[in-house]
Design a protein around this motif. Structure first.
Motif, short mmCIF file in Angstrom:
data_model
loop_
_atom_site.label_atom_id
_atom_site.label_comp_id
_atom_site.label_asym_id
_atom_site.label_seq_id
_atom_site.Cartn_x
_atom_site.Cartn_y
_atom_site.Cartn_z
N PHE A 50 7.90 -1.25 1.48
CA PHE A 50 6.80 -0.29 1.38
C PHE A 50 5.51 -0.96 1.81
CE2 PHE A 50 9.63 1.65 -1.82
CZ PHE A 50 9.54 2.99 -1.47
N GLY A 51 4.67 -0.22 2.50
CA GLY A 51 3.28 -0.58 2.73
C GLY A 51 2.46 0.35 1.86
N ILE A 52 1.64 -0.23 0.95
CA ILE A 52 0.96 0.60 -0.04
C ILE A 52 -0.55 0.33 -0.03
CG2 ILE A 52 0.91 1.32 -2.46
CD1 ILE A 52 3.68 -0.15 -2.73
N PRO A 53 -1.32 1.17 0.67
CA PRO A 53 -2.77 1.04 0.58
C PRO A 53 -3.21 1.57 -0.79
CG PRO A 53 -2.16 2.80 2.11
CD PRO A 53 -0.89 2.20 1.60
N GLN A 54 -3.84 0.72 -1.57
CA GLN A 54 -4.19 1.08 -2.95
C GLN A 54 -5.52 1.83 -3.07
OE1 GLN A 54 -2.33 0.80 -5.60
NE2 GLN A 54 -0.71 -0.53 -4.87
N ASP A 55 -6.33 1.80 -2.02
CA ASP A 55 -7.67 2.37 -2.11
C ASP A 55 -7.95 3.28 -0.92
OD1 ASP A 55 -8.71 0.75 -4.46
OD2 ASP A 55 -8.07 -0.84 -3.10
N ASN A 56 -8.82 4.25 -1.14
CA ASN A 56 -9.24 5.17 -0.09
C ASN A 56 -10.38 4.50 0.68
OD1 ASN A 56 -10.45 7.16 1.46
ND2 ASN A 56 -10.14 8.77 -0.06
N ASP A 93 7.65 12.58 -7.56
CA ASP A 93 7.91 13.44 -6.42
C ASP A 93 6.99 13.07 -5.25
OD1 ASP A 93 9.88 14.89 -7.71
OD2 ASP A 93 8.47 16.37 -8.49
N TYR A 94 7.59 13.03 -4.06
CA TYR A 94 6.85 12.68 -2.85
C TYR A 94 7.24 13.60 -1.72
CZ TYR A 94 5.23 8.29 -4.86
OH TYR A 94 4.60 7.35 -5.65
N LEU A 95 6.24 13.97 -0.90
CA LEU A 95 6.51 14.63 0.36
C LEU A 95 6.82 13.50 1.33
CD1 LEU A 95 6.47 17.17 2.20
CD2 LEU A 95 4.07 16.60 2.67
N ASN A 126 -2.30 11.91 -7.93
CA ASN A 126 -3.24 10.80 -7.97
C ASN A 126 -2.51 9.45 -8.01
OD1 ASN A 126 -5.69 9.51 -8.03
ND2 ASN A 126 -5.88 9.63 -10.24
N LYS A 127 -1.76 9.15 -6.96
CA LYS A 127 -1.06 7.88 -6.81
C LYS A 127 -1.22 7.48 -5.34
CE LYS A 127 2.81 9.65 -8.83
NZ LYS A 127 4.23 9.70 -9.18
N VAL A 149 3.16 13.93 -4.73
CA VAL A 149 2.82 15.34 -4.94
C VAL A 149 3.22 15.76 -6.36
CG1 VAL A 149 3.00 16.00 -2.51
CG2 VAL A 149 5.03 16.13 -3.96
N LYS A 150 2.59 16.86 -6.78
CA LYS A 150 3.00 17.51 -8.04
C LYS A 150 2.92 19.01 -7.82
CE LYS A 150 -1.65 17.03 -9.93
NZ LYS A 150 -2.48 16.44 -10.96
N LYS A 151 3.72 19.73 -8.59
CA LYS A 151 3.74 21.20 -8.50
C LYS A 151 2.42 21.76 -8.98
CE LYS A 151 8.17 23.04 -8.04
NZ LYS A 151 8.28 23.84 -6.84
N ILE A 152 2.00 22.84 -8.35
CA ILE A 152 0.77 23.53 -8.76
C ILE A 152 1.04 24.28 -10.04
CG2 ILE A 152 -0.91 25.31 -8.14
CD1 ILE A 152 -0.43 24.60 -5.21
#
Length: 152
Positions: A50-56, A93-95, A126-127, A149-152
């Motif tokens: 995995f490549g995981i950018p932790q910050d925006n 859950d992930y798209l 928020n991950k 993702v999460k369900k609305i």
């Protein structure tokens, strides 16, 4: 572009963290992780990276951006290398979006992901977003963008 919802299970990871602007240094972190994993005979056809950018980067100063290059551990592992850290991905859950592993195709994917989610029953969770690398896809020059993702 293929887009599916997948539930990722929590997993233990070994990772190398790079702090600073996203870009070429991320590749160096991934190469360092691969070298360590190769020495441990973990880079097999079953390996998941995995490549995981932790910050925006639009809200975090470049010098504070964190990027983790990670490999999923199939069994408990320890490292005497101080640059290799151990942790856990929480799962969820992930798209999942399969894309060619080029900057242009990843950017184009984002142009499709946001509208796709706006027309679905999911919102971004928020991950961190992750890039998943599996042997079979890498051989074809593909990776997967994993959007939490999460369900609305």
């Amino acid at each position: 572009m293929e887009m599916i919802i997948e539930h990722l299970l929590p997993c233990r990871i070994a990772y190398v963290r790079q702090v600073g602007p996203y870009g070429p240094a991320n590749v160096q972190a991934m190469n360092k992780l691969k070298q360590w994993a190769n020495e441990k005979q973990m880079l097999t056809e079953a390996a998941i990276l995995f490549g995981i950018p932790q910050d925006n980067p639009t809200t975090t100063p470049p010098e504070h951006c964190r990027y983790d290059a990670a490999i999923v551990l199939s069994e408990p592992e320890h490292s005497d290398d101080d640059s290799i850290e151990m942790g856990e991905l929480p799962g969820g859950d992930y798209l999942i979006c399969k894309v060619r592993h080029t900057a242009e195709d990843v950017q184009q994917a984002w142009n499709e992901i946001i509208p796709h989610l706006q027309n679905s029953s999911y919102v971004i969770d928020n991950k961190p977003v992750m890039e998943r690398y599996r042997w079979d896809l890498l051989e074809q020059h593909y990776c997967e963008i994993c959007v939490p993702v999460k369900k609305i």
